[in-house]
Scaffold this active site. Structure first.
Site, PDB file in Angstrom:
ATOM      1  N   ASN A 113       5.714 110.829 -17.688  1.00 58.81           N
ATOM      2  CA  ASN A 113       5.291 109.506 -17.269  1.00 58.81           C
ATOM      3  C   ASN A 113       5.901 108.427 -18.146  1.00 58.81           C
ATOM      4  O   ASN A 113       6.803 107.709 -17.725  1.00 58.81           O
ATOM      5  CB  ASN A 113       3.757 109.429 -17.284  1.00 58.81           C
ATOM      6  CG  ASN A 113       3.234 108.192 -16.603  1.00 58.81           C
ATOM      7  OD1 ASN A 113       3.951 107.216 -16.429  1.00 58.81           O
ATOM      8  ND2 ASN A 113       1.983 108.214 -16.205  1.00 58.81           N
ATOM      9  N   ASP A 114       5.453 108.358 -19.385  1.00 59.94           N
ATOM     10  CA  ASP A 114       5.906 107.261 -20.238  1.00 59.94           C
ATOM     11  C   ASP A 114       7.418 107.288 -20.482  1.00 59.94           C
ATOM     12  O   ASP A 114       8.036 106.244 -20.637  1.00 59.94           O
ATOM     13  CB  ASP A 114       5.161 107.318 -21.577  1.00 59.94           C
ATOM     14  CG  ASP A 114       3.670 107.093 -21.385  1.00 59.94           C
ATOM     15  OD1 ASP A 114       3.314 106.379 -20.424  1.00 59.94           O
ATOM     16  OD2 ASP A 114       2.875 107.635 -22.163  1.00 59.94           O
TER      17      ASP A 114
END
Lengths: 114, 475
Positions: B401-402
């Site tokens: 995600n990040d």
């Protein structure tokens, strides 16, 4: 002030070791590829488990009626062993997965397609 | 004679630590390096138990020593063997904390020894009896060890999801005050009535523990690896304090070696995220609550079905897989390798794009994929991968995600702003597998999911991959 100076004089050998080890420590891992950051951290974690030696000395010196020293020393031995044994075993488990692929140099992967 | 043998043991120990660490930084020798260091450690420990003498007296209390080693050894081995690959980072943190606590306990016993010797002379200062250097090594071991222990426990709790990030306004100032209090207590222990010194000493330890908690608490969960590495080097220094205390060279070499190497490793990890250590520690994560609350509405995302995914992937020329923590949690590395083989057999080029901090620790993904026998040649580091995304047809993001959040490049108010990311949006299609729309570890929304090129494929990574393999086979 004077006592600090005399302490330095008394321990000069040790202080030399400290300074040299700082450079050795930096030099030795200077070129580690990022794949190995985690195992290296874990391995270093196991190595600072040498603190167990201090715990053994404390424990071994404790007089039989000195319960503070006995109990704290015993705890220190247990925790120190945890650090050493656990640290080395976890590192080994991580590195086990690189087994058999060691010949290839991770740093110079060939980005070419197949 | 026996003392010379002990000296030799320590010498061997020190040398194996240095060589072991050197070997650990090369993939082909790493495993042997670890074993070598372990062997050196064993020699040093056995030598200490049987050969150590002080003022001509051998060590006693063998039942206690062996009992302690046995208990620690059994628990340590079991814990290390049982732990899942995904949980290894927090395990390292836990063991690190144990080492820190060990160093602090040694200092506590040594201090108690001093206190018992001089407590009768109530009105004098401790400084009148004990050399400053000697006191300094004891108190430094106690403070650094305690900070390392408390910090590591918090890091462990955060990584295993038991503790949430917490920060409040002005926390940096509170932390500074705590640190000053610790130092003040340490000074007062030395320069005040001996009769009070033990209370002041334990106050120093207690304050150090609180400081350790406050130190790690506001740092974002995603930055825990850096923090663990830093605490690792702290514990090294604490161990070295013990070396000074007992004039013990192997403790000194091992401790300082780790202290120095750990500090460098910490900096290398920060560099991999393109951030400074200061930025990680004081961080933009603190006080970010207001910014997150004012988040704009991001519109809708679109979902994709398994069969569509199967079609898109099997007719692509090049597929890049971006693994993340979701892959690790679902233990989907084997399924992932299977999918890769299947697609390759259909003539699709499959590669993996590995972000240096994907997962919970640098190198986490490499270790996992290596476990599933994925060839090293397929793993692309970030720079190589970013050059290839523009020629890629499908990017499959598996629980990352990040590391693919474009906010790191575009949104200066984002906590991860400045971190280099994988530019997956350059590819023709992006398929994101996640369990839900919940934000990633840094706790921030990801604009990538709302882009027109992106389709979401919800579900557990392992199950989704297995179903996907089935679908592709049925095509």
């Amino acid at each position: 002030m004077e006592s600090i100076l005399s302490w330095i004089a008394d321990n000069q050998q040790m202080i030399y070791i400290v300074i040299l080890m700082i450079f050795v420590g930096i030099e030795v891992i200077g070129h580690v590829p990022s794949v190995l950051h985690t195992p290296l951290m874990s391995g270093a974690n196991a190595i600072h488990g040498v603190v167990i030696i201090g715990a053994i000395i404390v424990m071994g010196k404790a007089e039989a009626h000195n319960y503070v020293a006995l109990i704290l020393g015993f705890l220190a031995v247990v925790l120190g062993t945890l650090n050493v044994v656990g640290g080395f075993v976890v590192t080994d488990r991580m590195l086990e997965m690189f087994k058999g692929k060691g010949k290839k140099n991770v740093k110079s992967q060939d980005p070419g397609t197949k | 004679m026996e003392l010379s043998i002990l000296t030799l043991c320590y010498l061997v120990g020190s040398v194996t630590f240095i060589i072991g660490l050197k070997m650990l930084s090369n993939p082909s020798t790493a495993r042997n390096g670890n074993l070598l260091a372990a062997a050196g450690m064993t020699i040093a420990i056995i030598g200490t138990i049987f050969l150590y003498e002080e003022d001509g007296k051998r060590l006693g209390n063998y039942p206690w020593i062996f009992g302690g080693i046995l208990i620690g050894g059994v628990i340590g081995t079991l814990a290390a063997k049982k732990v899942k690959m995904t949980a290894m980072p927090e395990m390292v943190s836990m063991f690190n904390g144990m080492g820190g606590a060990c160093a602090a306990l040694i200092s506590a016993v040594e201090f108690d020894h001093i206190y018992q010797t001089y407590k009768a002379v109530d009105t004098a200062w401790l400084a009148d009896f004990v050399a400053a250097g000697h006191y300094l090594t004891i108190i430094a071991g106690a403070i650094i060890g305690s900070v390392s222990f408390a910090g590591s426990m918090i890091a462990w709790g955060k990584l295993s999801g038991k503790i949430k990030d917490m920060s409040f306004r002005g926390q940096h100032i509170v932390n500074m005050i705590m640190l000053l209090l610790v130092l003040a207590a340490a000074v007062f222990t030395y320069q005040y009535n001996v009769g009070f010194s033990h209370i002041l000493f334990y106050a120093t330890v207690a304050l150090s523990l609180v400081y350790g908690v406050l130190f790690v608490m506001p740092i974002g969960g995603a930055d825990m690896p850096v923090v663990i590495s830093l605490l690792n080097s702290f514990t090294g220094v604490a161990a070295a304090c013990g070396g000074f205390l007992y004039n013990n060279k192997v403790m000194l070499t091992g401790g300082i070696l780790v202290g120095a190497a750990g500090t460098l490793l910490t900096i290398l990890m920060c560099k991999a995220m393109n951030r400074s250590l200061k930025n990680v520690l004081i961080g933009s994560f603190g006080g970010g609550g207001a910014a997150a609350g004012a988040k704009k509405d991001q519109g809708a995302y679109k979902e994709i079905t398994l069969s569509d995914t199967a079609v898109v992937m099997s007719y692509a020329n090049k597929v890049m897989i971006v693994p993340g923590y979701g892959l690790a949690v679902a233990q989907a590395q084997h399924a992932c390798h299977e999918l890769e083989k299947l697609l390759e057999s259909k003539g699709v080029t499959v590669k993996y794009a590995i972000h240096p901090v994907a997962g919970r620790m640098p190198g986490h993904m490499n270790v996992l994929l290596a476990e599933a026998d994925v060839s090293y040649d397929k793993l692309q580091e970030m720079e190589q991968a970013n050059d290839e995304f523009s020629t890629t047809d499908v990017v499959l993001v598996l629980g990352a995600n990040d590391v693919v959040n474009p906010a790191a490049k575009t949104d200066p108010s984002s906590p991860i702003y400045g971190m280099p990311i994988l530019d997956v949006e350059l590819a023709k299609n992006v398929i994101v597998n996640k369990r839900s729309m919940k934000p990633g570890y840094a706790g921030i929304e990801n604009d990538l999911f709302f882009q027109p090129k992106t389709s979401m494929l919800f579900g557990d990574a392992k199950k989704v991959l297995q179903d996907l393999i089935g679908e592709i086979k049925n095509l």
